[in-house]
Design a protein around this motif. Structure first.
Motif, PDB file in Angstrom:
ATOM      1  N   THR A 119      -8.658  18.699 -49.703  1.00 53.72           N
ATOM      2  CA  THR A 119      -7.591  19.493 -49.083  1.00 53.72           C
ATOM      3  C   THR A 119      -7.766  20.864 -49.054  1.00 53.72           C
ATOM      4  OG1 THR A 119      -6.259  17.143 -49.026  1.00 53.72           O
ATOM      5  CG2 THR A 119      -4.686  19.641 -48.566  1.00 53.72           C
ATOM      6  N   LEU A 120      -7.203  21.879 -48.016  1.00 55.25           N
ATOM      7  CA  LEU A 120      -6.907  23.421 -48.461  1.00 55.25           C
ATOM      8  C   LEU A 120      -5.834  23.526 -47.794  1.00 55.25           C
ATOM      9  CD1 LEU A 120     -10.622  23.752 -46.565  1.00 55.25           C
ATOM     10  CD2 LEU A 120     -10.009  24.714 -48.643  1.00 55.25           C
ATOM     11  N   THR A 121      -5.335  24.079 -48.791  1.00 54.92           N
ATOM     12  CA  THR A 121      -3.632  24.885 -48.359  1.00 54.92           C
ATOM     13  C   THR A 121      -3.636  26.552 -48.182  1.00 54.92           C
ATOM     14  OG1 THR A 121      -2.740  22.363 -49.179  1.00 54.92           O
ATOM     15  CG2 THR A 121      -0.787  23.898 -48.884  1.00 54.92           C
ATOM     16  N   ALA A 122      -3.249  27.059 -47.836  1.00 52.70           N
ATOM     17  CA  ALA A 122      -3.103  28.474 -47.353  1.00 52.70           C
ATOM     18  C   ALA A 122      -1.240  27.767 -47.794  1.00 52.70           C
ATOM     19  CB  ALA A 122      -3.547  28.776 -46.499  1.00 52.70           C
ATOM     20  N   LEU A 123      -0.859  28.872 -48.996  1.00 50.22           N
ATOM     21  CA  LEU A 123       0.668  28.700 -49.801  1.00 50.22           C
ATOM     22  C   LEU A 123       0.965  30.947 -49.420  1.00 50.22           C
ATOM     23  CD1 LEU A 123      -0.399  27.713 -52.702  1.00 50.22           C
ATOM     24  CD2 LEU A 123       1.058  26.269 -51.278  1.00 50.22           C
ATOM     25  N   PRO A 124       2.234  30.169 -48.626  1.00 50.15           N
ATOM     26  CA  PRO A 124       2.711  31.685 -48.237  1.00 50.15           C
ATOM     27  C   PRO A 124       3.044  32.757 -49.736  1.00 50.15           C
ATOM     28  CG  PRO A 124       3.807  30.450 -47.405  1.00 50.15           C
ATOM     29  CD  PRO A 124       2.478  29.275 -48.172  1.00 50.15           C
ATOM     30  N   HIS A 125       3.207  33.761 -49.704  1.00 49.25           N
ATOM     31  CA  HIS A 125       4.557  34.169 -51.080  1.00 49.25           C
ATOM     32  C   HIS A 125       4.428  35.756 -50.361  1.00 49.25           C
ATOM     33  CE1 HIS A 125       0.585  36.077 -51.986  1.00 49.25           C
ATOM     34  NE2 HIS A 125      -0.743  35.831 -52.475  1.00 49.25           N
ATOM     35  N   ALA A 126       4.882  36.084 -51.024  1.00 49.39           N
ATOM     36  CA  ALA A 126       5.496  37.862 -51.221  1.00 49.39           C
ATOM     37  C   ALA A 126       6.316  37.506 -50.080  1.00 49.39           C
ATOM     38  CB  ALA A 126       4.322  38.539 -50.260  1.00 49.39           C
ATOM     39  N   GLN A 177       6.169  36.967 -46.860  1.00 50.64           N
ATOM     40  CA  GLN A 177       5.819  36.178 -46.024  1.00 50.64           C
ATOM     41  C   GLN A 177       5.828  35.243 -46.665  1.00 50.64           C
ATOM     42  OE1 GLN A 177       3.285  37.041 -43.366  1.00 50.64           O
ATOM     43  NE2 GLN A 177       3.536  35.175 -42.277  1.00 50.64           N
ATOM     44  N   ALA A 178       6.614  34.370 -47.461  1.00 47.60           N
ATOM     45  CA  ALA A 178       7.026  34.147 -48.290  1.00 47.60           C
ATOM     46  C   ALA A 178       8.261  32.887 -47.313  1.00 47.60           C
ATOM     47  CB  ALA A 178       7.736  33.469 -49.663  1.00 47.60           C
ATOM     48  N   ASP A 179       8.745  33.922 -46.473  1.00 49.41           N
ATOM     49  CA  ASP A 179      10.143  33.201 -45.917  1.00 49.41           C
ATOM     50  C   ASP A 179      10.176  32.696 -44.630  1.00 49.41           C
ATOM     51  OD1 ASP A 179       9.809  35.637 -44.739  1.00 49.41           O
ATOM     52  OD2 ASP A 179      11.799  35.665 -44.613  1.00 49.41           O
ATOM     53  N   ASP A 180       8.467  32.387 -44.156  1.00 53.28           N
ATOM     54  CA  ASP A 180       7.662  32.537 -42.527  1.00 53.28           C
ATOM     55  C   ASP A 180       7.592  31.211 -42.648  1.00 53.28           C
ATOM     56  OD1 ASP A 180       5.645  33.506 -40.298  1.00 53.28           O
ATOM     57  OD2 ASP A 180       4.976  31.648 -41.457  1.00 53.28           O
ATOM     58  N   LEU A 181       8.574  30.375 -41.201  1.00 53.89           N
ATOM     59  CA  LEU A 181       8.937  29.262 -40.791  1.00 53.89           C
ATOM     60  C   LEU A 181       8.143  28.509 -40.281  1.00 53.89           C
ATOM     61  CD1 LEU A 181      11.253  30.482 -38.233  1.00 53.89           C
ATOM     62  CD2 LEU A 181      11.948  30.224 -40.183  1.00 53.89           C
ATOM     63  N   CYS A 182       6.600  28.713 -40.813  1.00 55.55           N
ATOM     64  CA  CYS A 182       5.951  28.146 -40.490  1.00 55.55           C
ATOM     65  C   CYS A 182       5.354  27.078 -42.051  1.00 55.55           C
ATOM     66  CB  CYS A 182       4.445  28.609 -40.032  1.00 55.55           C
ATOM     67  SG  CYS A 182       4.361  28.482 -38.181  1.00 55.55           S
ATOM     68  N   GLY A 183       5.913  27.816 -43.277  1.00 48.79           N
ATOM     69  CA  GLY A 183       5.593  27.569 -44.288  1.00 48.79           C
ATOM     70  C   GLY A 183       4.714  27.338 -44.794  1.00 48.79           C
ATOM     71  N   SER A 184       3.676  25.990 -45.350  1.00 51.12           N
ATOM     72  CA  SER A 184       1.987  26.277 -45.910  1.00 51.12           C
ATOM     73  C   SER A 184       1.417  25.656 -44.811  1.00 51.12           C
ATOM     74  CB  SER A 184       1.984  25.465 -47.218  1.00 51.12           C
ATOM     75  OG  SER A 184       2.179  26.045 -48.319  1.00 51.12           O
ATOM     76  N   GLN A 200     -10.524  17.139 -44.894  1.00 49.26           N
ATOM     77  CA  GLN A 200     -12.174  16.800 -43.938  1.00 49.26           C
ATOM     78  C   GLN A 200     -12.123  16.541 -43.246  1.00 49.26           C
ATOM     79  OE1 GLN A 200     -10.010  15.325 -46.590  1.00 49.26           O
ATOM     80  NE2 GLN A 200     -10.528  12.941 -45.876  1.00 49.26           N
ATOM     81  N   ALA A 201     -10.918  15.475 -42.716  1.00 42.09           N
ATOM     82  CA  ALA A 201     -11.277  15.270 -41.494  1.00 42.09           C
ATOM     83  C   ALA A 201     -10.081  15.419 -40.022  1.00 42.09           C
ATOM     84  CB  ALA A 201     -10.315  13.658 -41.396  1.00 42.09           C
ATOM     85  N   GLY A 202     -10.166  17.045 -40.600  1.00 42.53           N
ATOM     86  CA  GLY A 202      -9.678  18.163 -39.562  1.00 42.53           C
ATOM     87  C   GLY A 202      -7.695  18.208 -39.224  1.00 42.53           C
ATOM     88  N   LEU A 203      -6.906  17.115 -40.168  1.00 46.49           N
ATOM     89  CA  LEU A 203      -5.529  17.000 -39.719  1.00 46.49           C
ATOM     90  C   LEU A 203      -5.779  17.987 -40.102  1.00 46.49           C
ATOM     91  CD1 LEU A 203      -3.090  15.285 -39.230  1.00 46.49           C
ATOM     92  CD2 LEU A 203      -3.311  14.361 -40.991  1.00 46.49           C
ATOM     93  N   ARG A 204      -4.537  18.624 -39.559  1.00 40.73           N
ATOM     94  CA  ARG A 204      -3.630  20.121 -39.951  1.00 40.73           C
ATOM     95  C   ARG A 204      -2.400  19.908 -39.529  1.00 40.73           C
ATOM     96  NH1 ARG A 204      -6.763  23.998 -34.998  1.00 40.73           N
ATOM     97  NH2 ARG A 204      -9.170  23.769 -36.016  1.00 40.73           N
ATOM     98  N   LEU A 205      -1.808  20.509 -40.555  1.00 42.52           N
ATOM     99  CA  LEU A 205      -0.992  20.120 -41.192  1.00 42.52           C
ATOM    100  C   LEU A 205       0.169  21.456 -41.457  1.00 42.52           C
ATOM    101  CD1 LEU A 205      -0.937  17.134 -42.956  1.00 42.52           C
ATOM    102  CD2 LEU A 205       0.052  17.578 -40.950  1.00 42.52           C
ATOM    103  N   LEU A 239       8.371  24.966 -39.026  1.00 43.12           N
ATOM    104  CA  LEU A 239       8.005  24.452 -37.550  1.00 43.12           C
ATOM    105  C   LEU A 239       7.339  23.989 -37.586  1.00 43.12           C
ATOM    106  CD1 LEU A 239       7.978  28.319 -35.731  1.00 43.12           C
ATOM    107  CD2 LEU A 239      10.347  25.959 -35.842  1.00 43.12           C
ATOM    108  N   SER A 240       6.711  23.120 -36.407  1.00 37.05           N
ATOM    109  CA  SER A 240       5.938  21.996 -36.155  1.00 37.05           C
ATOM    110  C   SER A 240       4.781  22.507 -36.280  1.00 37.05           C
ATOM    111  CB  SER A 240       6.022  21.021 -34.738  1.00 37.05           C
ATOM    112  OG  SER A 240       6.017  21.984 -33.314  1.00 37.05           O
ATOM    113  N   THR A 241       3.887  21.793 -36.275  1.00 40.61           N
ATOM    114  CA  THR A 241       1.844  22.242 -36.434  1.00 40.61           C
ATOM    115  C   THR A 241       1.318  22.531 -34.858  1.00 40.61           C
ATOM    116  OG1 THR A 241       1.939  20.127 -38.426  1.00 40.61           O
ATOM    117  CG2 THR A 241       0.170  21.029 -36.877  1.00 40.61           C
ATOM    118  N   VAL A 242       2.259  22.300 -33.595  1.00 43.50           N
ATOM    119  CA  VAL A 242       2.089  22.663 -32.680  1.00 43.50           C
ATOM    120  C   VAL A 242       2.341  23.994 -32.490  1.00 43.50           C
ATOM    121  CG1 VAL A 242       1.792  22.582 -30.000  1.00 43.50           C
ATOM    122  CG2 VAL A 242       1.346  20.485 -31.307  1.00 43.50           C
TER     123      VAL A 242
END
Length: 151
Positions: A100-107, A109-116, A121-126, A137-140
């Motif tokens: 699982t790869l996660t991009a965590l916002p900071h600075a 960008q921390a209050d960005d409405l998309c969060g992390s 490995q299955a290509g599932l994006r969240l 906000l939604s993944t889409v």
């Protein structure tokens, strides 16, 4: 050419004219700055998504070559780099069968409405909530990139 007599006829702006000009500039800035801020955040979101996809491709190529996904400690720093510095990428890969790869916002960008951002490995994006953004906000909306996000 200017003559000295012409210089005497030039008048300075009055205090009222300066105040009105300053107020007009302040109103214009109040309208433009939120749009600019959203544009910058969308740009950094795109960098985070691109970095996640690049790292996911690297993980898949490595698994194809070695038969297993590499452990987190074996992933080079350049694979985990997110351009712009507003996201930090982390990976969870312990058994060699999943990651699982996660991009965590900071600075800023921390209050960005998309969060992390997260991909596995299955290509599932969240989208994953953060302390600053408990309801993302939604993944889409966040993964498409060109979708305008309204506040």
């Amino acid at each position: 050419m200017f003559k000295i007599s012409n210089l005497r006829r030039l008048r300075r702006p009055t205090f009222t004219e300066l105040t009105i000009s300053a107020a007009a500039i302040a109103v214009a800035a109040a309208i433009v700055l939120p749009f600019y801020d959203d544009h910058v955040k969308r740009s950094h979101r795109a960098s985070a998504r691109a970095a996640l996809l690049h790292a996911a491709q690297w993980m898949e190529r490595t698994a194809t070559a070695r038969g297993r996904y590499p452990a987190a400690a074996a992933i080079p720093d350049n694979v985990m780099f997110v351009k712009g510095g507003r996201y930090t990428m982390v990976v969870t890969s312990t058994d060699g069968l999943t990651y699982t790869l996660t991009a965590l916002p900071h600075a800023e960008q921390a209050d960005d409405l998309c969060g992390s951002f997260r991909i596995n490995q299955a290509g599932l994006r969240l989208q994953v909530a953060t302390a600053e953004v408990p309801n993302t906000l939604s993944t889409v909306e966040c993964w498409v990139g060109h979708t305008a996000i309204k506040r």
